[in-house]
Design an enzyme around this catalytic site. Structure first.
Site, short mmCIF file in Angstrom:
data_model
loop_
_atom_site.label_atom_id
_atom_site.label_comp_id
_atom_site.label_asym_id
_atom_site.label_seq_id
_atom_site.Cartn_x
_atom_site.Cartn_y
_atom_site.Cartn_z
CB SER A 171 -0.84 -0.02 1.29
OG SER A 171 -1.43 1.25 1.52
CE1 TYR A 215 -4.42 -2.02 5.17
CE2 TYR A 215 -3.19 -0.01 4.70
CZ TYR A 215 -3.94 -1.09 4.27
OH TYR A 215 -4.20 -1.23 2.92
P1 NAD Z 1 -11.42 -6.22 0.17
O1 NAD Z 1 -12.00 -6.12 1.53
O2 NAD Z 1 -12.26 -5.94 -1.02
O3 NAD Z 1 -10.76 -7.66 -0.05
C1 NAD Z 1 -10.00 -8.29 0.94
C2 NAD Z 1 -9.93 -9.76 0.62
O4 NAD Z 1 -9.18 -10.40 1.66
C3 NAD Z 1 -11.31 -10.43 0.59
O5 NAD Z 1 -11.31 -11.45 -0.40
C4 NAD Z 1 -11.41 -11.05 1.98
O6 NAD Z 1 -12.30 -12.15 2.05
C5 NAD Z 1 -9.97 -11.48 2.18
N1 NAD Z 1 -9.63 -11.73 3.57
C6 NAD Z 1 -9.77 -10.91 4.64
N2 NAD Z 1 -9.36 -11.53 5.75
C7 NAD Z 1 -8.96 -12.77 5.38
C8 NAD Z 1 -8.43 -13.89 6.07
N3 NAD Z 1 -8.24 -13.89 7.40
N4 NAD Z 1 -8.13 -14.99 5.34
C9 NAD Z 1 -8.33 -15.05 4.01
N5 NAD Z 1 -8.82 -14.01 3.31
C10 NAD Z 1 -9.13 -12.90 3.99
O7 NAD Z 1 -10.15 -5.26 0.22
P2 NAD Z 1 -9.17 -4.70 -0.92
O8 NAD Z 1 -9.27 -3.22 -0.86
O9 NAD Z 1 -9.37 -5.42 -2.21
O10 NAD Z 1 -7.78 -5.09 -0.28
C11 NAD Z 1 -6.90 -6.04 -0.82
C12 NAD Z 1 -5.48 -5.71 -0.43
O11 NAD Z 1 -5.12 -4.44 -0.99
C13 NAD Z 1 -5.28 -5.57 1.09
O12 NAD Z 1 -4.03 -6.13 1.45
C14 NAD Z 1 -5.25 -4.06 1.28
O13 NAD Z 1 -4.52 -3.69 2.41
C15 NAD Z 1 -4.58 -3.61 0.00
N6 NAD Z 1 -4.81 -2.21 -0.34
C16 NAD Z 1 -6.07 -1.73 -0.55
C17 NAD Z 1 -6.22 -0.39 -0.89
C18 NAD Z 1 -7.56 0.22 -1.15
O14 NAD Z 1 -7.64 1.45 -1.29
N7 NAD Z 1 -8.63 -0.54 -1.25
C19 NAD Z 1 -5.11 0.44 -1.00
C20 NAD Z 1 -3.85 -0.08 -0.77
C21 NAD Z 1 -3.71 -1.42 -0.45
#
Ligand code: NAD
Length: 256
Positions: A138, A151
């Site tokens: 991130s 985080y």
């Molecule tokens: P999201 O909530 O849409 O997806 C998260 C996924 O992780 C889901 O499939 C969920 O079921 C799974 N998950 C959560 N806990 C779990 C566990 N204990 N075991 C197995 N699976 C689990 O979120 P997202 O925004 O798509 O995030 C995905 C990644 O991207 C994360 O690592 C997040 O930190 C990172 N990220 C997101 C953003 C953003 O703006 N959305 C920005 C930077 C980084």
């Protein structure tokens, strides 16, 4: 480009992980999906691209379940060639109020899980002398924001883990890199927007504009599809010698 390869994408039932699974599948990779919630719908969506797809519901906070998932991937497809560590959660509170069990969960899911999948994936990748480890960090792996202690710590940690893996594998055909997205409109961020709207008594639309305006100069969300495109680039021969990078896709967030 990726026909005959197998990609395991953690947390691919939603958001960024699903976007990456789709883009890798478009390149012909077979996919092992993982994550909570409905998995049948997302699995069908990826299967429709004409590749083989398997699902494993390992809880990424549990090392024994991660080991079972890696064994499952090896049984189904012979091993993982492309490992995308994406599963992640968020919790927002000042340090003095941060629930200790939330701290432990975020460190386990957002950081330690990647250590476990990586250590288990490396032997197969080294044996084939080809592999890609792609960690979804991130902008918070590069800079901080208040109230996101666990985080930010986990994301800085995964950038560090990426660099160590890249160095240990540097003379092989296995690369490790991190992707550092800015805001992406997924359920993880929608919750933060909804909380802000409720707290400030403003509309969701206003809260969205505020959220982007505060941090992201482009005033645009990065999309899961764009991040999938970057993952595909890391898998391409053009990226054979891209190692240990933390690559921002953040609308200029970290350029400030
Ligand atoms: P999201 O909530 O849409 O997806 C998260 C996924 O992780 C889901 O499939 C969920 O079921 C799974 N998950 C959560 N806990 C779990 C566990 N204990 N075991 C197995 N699976 C689990 O979120 P997202 O925004 O798509 O995030 C995905 C990644 O991207 C994360 O690592 C997040 O930190 C990172 N990220 C997101 C953003 C953003 O703006 N959305 C920005 C930077 C980084």
């Amino acid at each position: 480009m990726l026909k005959g390869k197998t990609a395991l994408v953690t947390g691919s039932t939603s958001g960024i992980g699903l976007g990456i699974a789709i883009e890798l599948a478009k390149q012909g990779a077979n996919i092992v999906m993982n994550g909570f919630g409905d998995h049948e719908g997302p699995k069908k969506e990826v299967e429709a691209l004409g590749v083989k797809v398997e699902y494993h519901g390992a809880d990424m906070s549990k090392p024994a379940e991660i080991e079972a998932m890696m064994k499952f991937a090896a049984e189904k497809f012979g091993g993982v060639d492309i490992l995308v560590n994406n599963a992640g959660i968020q919790y927002v509170a000042p340090i003095q109020d941060f629930p200790t069990e939330r701290w432990d969960a975020i460190i386990a899911i957002n950081l330690s899980s990647a250590f476990h999948t990586t250590r288990l994936a490396i032997p197969h990748m080294k044996q084939k002398n080809w592999g890609r480890i792609i960690n979804i960090a991130s902008v918070h792996g590069l800079v901080a924001s208040k109230e996101k202690s666990a985080y930010v710590a986990a994301k800085h940690g995964i950038v560090g883990l990426t660099k160590v893996a890249a160095l240990e594998l540097a003379t092989s055909g296995v690369t490790a890199n991190a992707i550092c997205p800015g805001w992406v409109l997924t359920p993880l961020v929608q919750k933060q927007i909804d909380d802000r709207a409720a707290k400030e008594g403003i509309t969701v639309d206003q809260a969205t504009k505020e959220l982007l305006g505060e941090k992201e100069p482009s005033l645009q969300f990065t999309t899961p599809e764009q991040l999938g495109g970057l993952a595909v680039f890391f898998c391409s021969p053009a990226a054979d010698n891209v190692r240990g990078q933390a690559w921002a896709h953040d609308g200029g967030w970290t350029a400030q």
